[in-house]
Scaffold this motif. Structure first.
Motif, PDB file in Angstrom:
ATOM      1  N   ALA A  51      36.066  20.609  50.735  1.00 24.75           N
ATOM      2  CA  ALA A  51      35.331  21.453  49.363  1.00 24.75           C
ATOM      3  C   ALA A  51      33.941  21.833  49.829  1.00 24.75           C
ATOM      4  CB  ALA A  51      36.109  20.729  47.745  1.00 24.75           C
ATOM      5  N   HIS A  63      30.823  25.221  44.467  1.00 26.15           N
ATOM      6  CA  HIS A  63      31.179  25.374  43.102  1.00 26.15           C
ATOM      7  C   HIS A  63      31.944  26.280  41.907  1.00 26.15           C
ATOM      8  CE1 HIS A  63      27.211  24.878  41.603  1.00 26.15           C
ATOM      9  NE2 HIS A  63      28.252  25.736  40.075  1.00 26.15           N
ATOM     10  N   MET A  66      35.685  27.465  43.400  1.00 22.94           N
ATOM     11  CA  MET A  66      36.679  26.292  43.293  1.00 22.94           C
ATOM     12  C   MET A  66      37.862  26.627  43.153  1.00 22.94           C
ATOM     13  SD  MET A  66      35.117  24.050  44.864  1.00 22.94           S
ATOM     14  CE  MET A  66      36.531  22.597  44.898  1.00 22.94           C
TER      15      MET A  66
END
Length: 111
Positions: A51, A63, A66
């Motif tokens: 990630a 973020h 995502m």
């Protein structure tokens, strides 16, 4: 992987310094995902490791991606764990296209 080969092919003819750099970084990130898939025995561990590998500058805005990144990571995991069969590549490519489109939107918004 066809996706990496395609990005490398595009890099060879890319005239834009910005796009060429992004292509080099993307190829490195995809290669890193393959390494991470080799290193992890489970999807969750792979997802966590994959990630934050520099998808955005310093991963400060990763973020926000995502929703698109998780399907890409899942598709990479499935491709890798499926012995890298070509039949899994269309899903990987579709996930890449969606992720890349959204990431470009986020990156351009930063400028």
């Amino acid at each position: 992987m066809n996706l990496i080969e395609e990005l490398e092919s595009r890099l060879a003819g890319e005239e834009s310094v910005f796009r060429a750099q992004l292509l080099r970084e993307d190829v490195a990130r995809l290669r890193r995902l393959i390494e991470l898939a080799d290193e992890h025995d489970d999807r969750d561990g792979f997802r966590k490791a994959g990630a934050y590998i520099g998808w955005t500058n310093g991963d400060m805005r990763t973020h926000e991606l995502m929703e698109q990144l998780n399907p890409l990571l899942d598709a990479m995991w499935d491709w890798h764990r499926g012995d890298r069969i070509p039949a899994a590549e269309p899903a990987l490519r579709a996930a890449w296209d969606e992720f890349h489109t959204e990431r470009m939107r986020v990156l351009l918004h930063c400028l």
